[in-house]
Design a protein around this motif. Structure first.
Motif, short mmCIF file in Angstrom:
data_model
loop_
_atom_site.label_atom_id
_atom_site.label_comp_id
_atom_site.label_asym_id
_atom_site.label_seq_id
_atom_site.Cartn_x
_atom_site.Cartn_y
_atom_site.Cartn_z
N TRP A 50 -1.25 12.59 6.04
CA TRP A 50 -1.15 11.32 5.34
C TRP A 50 -2.42 11.03 4.58
O TRP A 50 -3.52 11.36 5.03
CB TRP A 50 -0.89 10.18 6.33
N GLY A 51 -2.26 10.39 3.43
CA GLY A 51 -3.40 9.90 2.69
C GLY A 51 -3.81 8.53 3.20
O GLY A 51 -3.18 7.96 4.10
N GLN A 52 -4.87 8.01 2.61
CA GLN A 52 -5.39 6.71 3.03
C GLN A 52 -4.68 5.53 2.37
O GLN A 52 -4.84 4.40 2.81
CB GLN A 52 -6.89 6.63 2.71
N GLY A 53 -3.94 5.80 1.32
CA GLY A 53 -3.17 4.75 0.68
C GLY A 53 -3.84 4.20 -0.56
O GLY A 53 -5.07 4.24 -0.70
N THR A 54 -3.02 3.69 -1.46
CA THR A 54 -3.52 3.03 -2.66
C THR A 54 -2.70 1.75 -2.86
O THR A 54 -1.48 1.74 -2.70
CB THR A 54 -3.42 3.95 -3.89
N VAL A 77 0.87 -1.17 0.00
CA VAL A 77 0.00 0.00 0.00
C VAL A 77 0.91 1.22 0.00
O VAL A 77 1.81 1.32 0.84
CB VAL A 77 -0.93 0.02 1.21
N TYR A 78 0.67 2.11 -0.93
CA TYR A 78 1.50 3.31 -1.08
C TYR A 78 0.76 4.51 -0.49
O TYR A 78 -0.40 4.76 -0.83
CB TYR A 78 1.83 3.55 -2.55
N TYR A 79 1.46 5.24 0.37
CA TYR A 79 0.89 6.38 1.06
C TYR A 79 1.59 7.67 0.65
O TYR A 79 2.82 7.72 0.58
CB TYR A 79 1.03 6.22 2.57
N CYS A 80 0.79 8.69 0.43
CA CYS A 80 1.29 10.02 0.20
C CYS A 80 1.39 10.73 1.55
O CYS A 80 0.55 10.52 2.43
CB CYS A 80 0.33 10.75 -0.73
N ALA A 81 2.40 11.57 1.68
CA ALA A 81 2.59 12.31 2.92
C ALA A 81 3.03 13.74 2.62
O ALA A 81 3.75 13.97 1.64
CB ALA A 81 3.63 11.62 3.79
#
Length: 126
Positions: A116-120, A95-99
């Motif tokens: 933080w994002g929720q992830g993709t 799972v890739y998260y943006c920060a």
């Protein structure tokens, strides 16, 4: 309220490419550091890439495991950061998260990012 929304994940085969996007809303991060992290099942979240803005332009940082294959970029007009992932490997599955940081320096550490994002999900099959 600040939100980071990732998109672009999916299921691909080894050697394929994907581009992840992270759209920020609620505030502008045009001068702040932003990054990407990932977390595989049973593992800790780890640094992937970061981008910071300084007097000379954009400075990028990469984990050794993705250097030469991944590229981080940003479009300040869209308040969006991207992660171009080429030559994907099964070990990139996570799972890739943006920060996003309220600071300006790129960082390898989770603690330096405030939002933080929720992830993709990215899944790479062999």
């Amino acid at each position: 309220q600040v939100q980071l929304v990732e998109s672009g994940g999916g299921l691909v085969q080894a050697g394929d490419s994907l581009r992840l996007s992270c759209a920020a809303s609620g505030r502008t991060f045009s001068r702040n550091a932003m990054g990407w992290f990932r977390q595989a099942p049973g593992k800790e979240r780890e640094f992937v890439a970061a981008i910071a803005i300084n007097w000379s332009g954009a400075t990028t940082y990469y984990a050794d495991s993705v250097k030469g294959r991944f590229s981080i970029s940003r479009d300040n007009a869209k308040n969006t950061v991207y992660l171009q992932m080429n030559s994907l490997k099964p070990e990139d599955t996570a799972v890739y998260y943006c920060a996003a940081s309220t600071g300006y320096s790129g960082s390898y550490y989770l603690r330096d990012y405030n939002y933080w994002g929720q992830g993709t999900q990215v899944t790479v099959s062999s």
